[in-house]
Scaffold this active site. Structure first.
Site, PDB file in Angstrom:
ATOM      1  N   TYR A  65     103.670  70.813  88.553  1.00  0.00           N
ATOM      2  CA  TYR A  65     103.541  69.524  89.247  1.00  0.00           C
ATOM      3  C   TYR A  65     104.321  69.506  90.564  1.00  0.00           C
ATOM      4  O   TYR A  65     103.739  69.522  91.651  1.00  0.00           O
ATOM      5  CB  TYR A  65     104.031  68.388  88.339  1.00  0.00           C
ATOM      6  CG  TYR A  65     103.251  68.272  87.058  1.00  0.00           C
ATOM      7  CD1 TYR A  65     102.056  67.570  87.021  1.00  0.00           C
ATOM      8  CD2 TYR A  65     103.700  68.860  85.876  1.00  0.00           C
ATOM      9  CE1 TYR A  65     101.324  67.453  85.849  1.00  0.00           C
ATOM     10  CE2 TYR A  65     102.976  68.753  84.701  1.00  0.00           C
ATOM     11  CZ  TYR A  65     101.791  68.049  84.691  1.00  0.00           C
ATOM     12  OH  TYR A  65     101.070  67.953  83.534  1.00  0.00           O
ATOM     13  N   TYR A  68      94.525  73.529  87.118  1.00  0.00           N
ATOM     14  CA  TYR A  68      95.731  72.924  86.558  1.00  0.00           C
ATOM     15  C   TYR A  68      96.620  73.997  85.916  1.00  0.00           C
ATOM     16  O   TYR A  68      96.118  74.811  85.145  1.00  0.00           O
ATOM     17  CB  TYR A  68      95.339  71.875  85.508  1.00  0.00           C
ATOM     18  CG  TYR A  68      96.513  71.366  84.718  1.00  0.00           C
ATOM     19  CD1 TYR A  68      97.345  70.396  85.242  1.00  0.00           C
ATOM     20  CD2 TYR A  68      96.800  71.884  83.462  1.00  0.00           C
ATOM     21  CE1 TYR A  68      98.443  69.940  84.530  1.00  0.00           C
ATOM     22  CE2 TYR A  68      97.897  71.433  82.734  1.00  0.00           C
ATOM     23  CZ  TYR A  68      98.711  70.467  83.286  1.00  0.00           C
ATOM     24  OH  TYR A  68      99.798  70.033  82.577  1.00  0.00           O
ATOM     25  N   LYS A 100     108.167  60.744  82.903  1.00  0.00           N
ATOM     26  CA  LYS A 100     107.694  60.047  81.705  1.00  0.00           C
ATOM     27  C   LYS A 100     108.754  59.103  81.137  1.00  0.00           C
ATOM     28  O   LYS A 100     108.426  58.144  80.447  1.00  0.00           O
ATOM     29  CB  LYS A 100     107.269  61.042  80.620  1.00  0.00           C
ATOM     30  CG  LYS A 100     106.290  62.072  81.085  1.00  0.00           C
ATOM     31  CD  LYS A 100     105.066  61.486  81.755  1.00  0.00           C
ATOM     32  CE  LYS A 100     104.271  62.591  82.412  1.00  0.00           C
ATOM     33  NZ  LYS A 100     103.271  62.141  83.354  1.00  0.00           N
TER      34      LYS A 100
HETATM   35  C1  PLP Z   1     106.922  66.892  85.931  1.00  0.00           C
HETATM   36  C2  PLP Z   1     105.705  66.069  86.138  1.00  0.00           C
HETATM   37  N1  PLP Z   1     105.434  65.635  87.373  1.00  0.00           N
HETATM   38  C3  PLP Z   1     104.336  64.891  87.629  1.00  0.00           C
HETATM   39  C4  PLP Z   1     103.441  64.575  86.632  1.00  0.00           C
HETATM   40  C5  PLP Z   1     102.244  63.772  86.984  1.00  0.00           C
HETATM   41  O1  PLP Z   1     102.476  62.432  86.750  1.00  0.00           O
HETATM   42  P1  PLP Z   1     101.272  61.505  86.342  1.00  0.00           P
HETATM   43  O2  PLP Z   1     100.697  62.077  85.095  1.00  0.00           O
HETATM   44  O3  PLP Z   1     101.871  60.163  86.176  1.00  0.00           O
HETATM   45  O4  PLP Z   1     100.283  61.554  87.455  1.00  0.00           O
HETATM   46  C6  PLP Z   1     103.688  64.999  85.320  1.00  0.00           C
HETATM   47  C7  PLP Z   1     102.738  64.683  84.246  1.00  0.00           C
HETATM   48  O5  PLP Z   1     102.754  65.203  83.173  1.00  0.00           O
HETATM   49  C8  PLP Z   1     104.840  65.773  85.065  1.00  0.00           C
HETATM   50  O6  PLP Z   1     105.135  66.221  83.834  1.00  0.00           O
END
Ligand code: PLP
Length: 338
Positions: free
Chosen positions: A289, A263, A49
């Site tokens: 993630y 999720y 982010k």
């Molecule tokens: C640590 C982490 N990796 C990946 C993502 C996913 O990225 P995006 O939301 O741009 O697909 C997020 C989203 O919150 C995240 O916090």
């Protein structure tokens, strides 16, 4: 691509390193696995982010905002980093958290929730899973306006065409690093959630004619809806950039086999991946993630998706603070193995 025409704040005064993971590569028997350490980006505890916020906060400041409002899940890395950027810029920040898993919000929880409080969030509102988050953000913005304040809404994950510019910039950064080090990447693998990362990377890779396939590992949606989300954002981004040949839908690759029950819900593959990266490379993944995306990469390697000599780059998008909210799950499994 001329990204200099877009206003940008800078929160990371260096390129994030690309490391060859020699121990992991040996353990898996090839291909050569590299990692781009976006977990080392600036702002509190880093993560993807930060790149999006460089463009979003510049826009907020240009518009004279005094309060940033955004939303996310109860352990949102995006909320932590938006709050951190607000602190840096001397702005207030209010959060709306969606309790996507019933009963999962605990005001005293560790991980990102603890950091919300440490970083001095102005207010947190928790809403049930499935709430219309855009409506919630609009409602809060109107309340603040009535108080004479100037709110700026950042959508969930910072994933609009302004935030996604951050990952176009990342694509350009990694292309330059590949050239400097003489490493030709055959594939790039990224987590794919609210899609700003995926959309920005594919736009930057295609816009620079690299022909490197980008594999997105979904962390929540099934393949078709995820491709739709990535594709819609990619189109808006290509428009913003004025690209004469926008990215085609065929270039958006998504695997949805590693989400598990949903999720943020743990999977065996995620636990294995988090432990494997900690014990081979001393690199911390996160449970929501990067742990699931790395589980995807490990599985694709085991299934022979890549040639042994391929160079595969994994984008480490951060998120390690959430590890501290999942201690039981990660350690329980460790105990049962030992
Ligand atoms: C640590 C982490 N990796 C990946 C993502 C996913 O990225 P995006 O939301 O741009 O697909 C997020 C989203 O919150 C995240 O916090």
């Amino acid at each position: 691509m001329n990204l200099a025409r877009f206003s940008r704040r800078r929160y990371t005064p260096y390129k994030t390193p690309i490391e060859f993971m020699v121990n992991l590569t040996k353990k898996l028997g090839g291909p050569n696995v590299f990692i781009k350490r976006d977990d080392l980006l600036g702002l509190a505890a880093g993560g993807n982010k930060t790149r999006k916020l460089e463009f979003l906060m510049a826009d907020a400041l240009e518009k004279g905002a005094d309060t940033i409002i955004t939303c996310g899940a109860v352990q949102s890395n995006h909320c932590r980093l938006t709050l951190a950027a607000s602190v840096k810029e001397g702005l207030k920040c209010q959060l709306i958290l969606e309790e996507r898993v019933a009963g999962s919000y605990h005001p005293d929880a560790n991980g990102n929730n603890y950091l919300f409080r440490l970083l001095g969030v102005e207010s947190i509102k928790v809403v049930p899973g499935g709430s219309n988050m855009l409506e919630e953000l609009d409602k809060l913005a109107k309340e603040l306006e009535q108080q004479g304040r100037k709110p700026y809404i950042i959508p969930g994950g910072g994933s609009n065409e302004i935030g996604a510019l951050g990952y176009v910039a990342c694509a350009e950064e990694l292309i330059e690093q590949a050239f400097e080090s003489g490493t030709n990447f055959d594939y790039i693998v990224t987590p794919s959630g609210s899609a700003g990362t995926h959309a920005g990377l594919i736009t930057g890779l295609v816009g620079n004619n690299t022909n490197i396939p980008l594999i997105g590992i979904s962390v929540s949606r099934k393949k078709e809806p995820q491709i739709e989300v990535v594709s819609n954002l990619t189109l808006k981004l290509c428009n913003k950039l004025g690209m004469s040949h926008p990215v085609s839908k065929k270039e958006i690759i998504v695997y949805d086999d590693y989400v598990g029950a949903g999720y943020s819900l743990p999977t065996d593959g995620m636990v294995e991946a988090v432990q494997m990266l900690a014990r081979t490379e001393a690199i911390l993944m996160d449970p929501v993630y990067t742990g699931k995306a790395m589980a995807g990469l490990i599985d694709l390697i085991r299934k022979g998706h890549f040639n042994k000599n391929d160079n595969v780059l994994f984008i480490h998008t951060g998120g390690s603070p959430a590890l501290y909210a999942y201690m039981d799950i990660i350690l329980e499994s460790q105990n049962s193995q030992g």
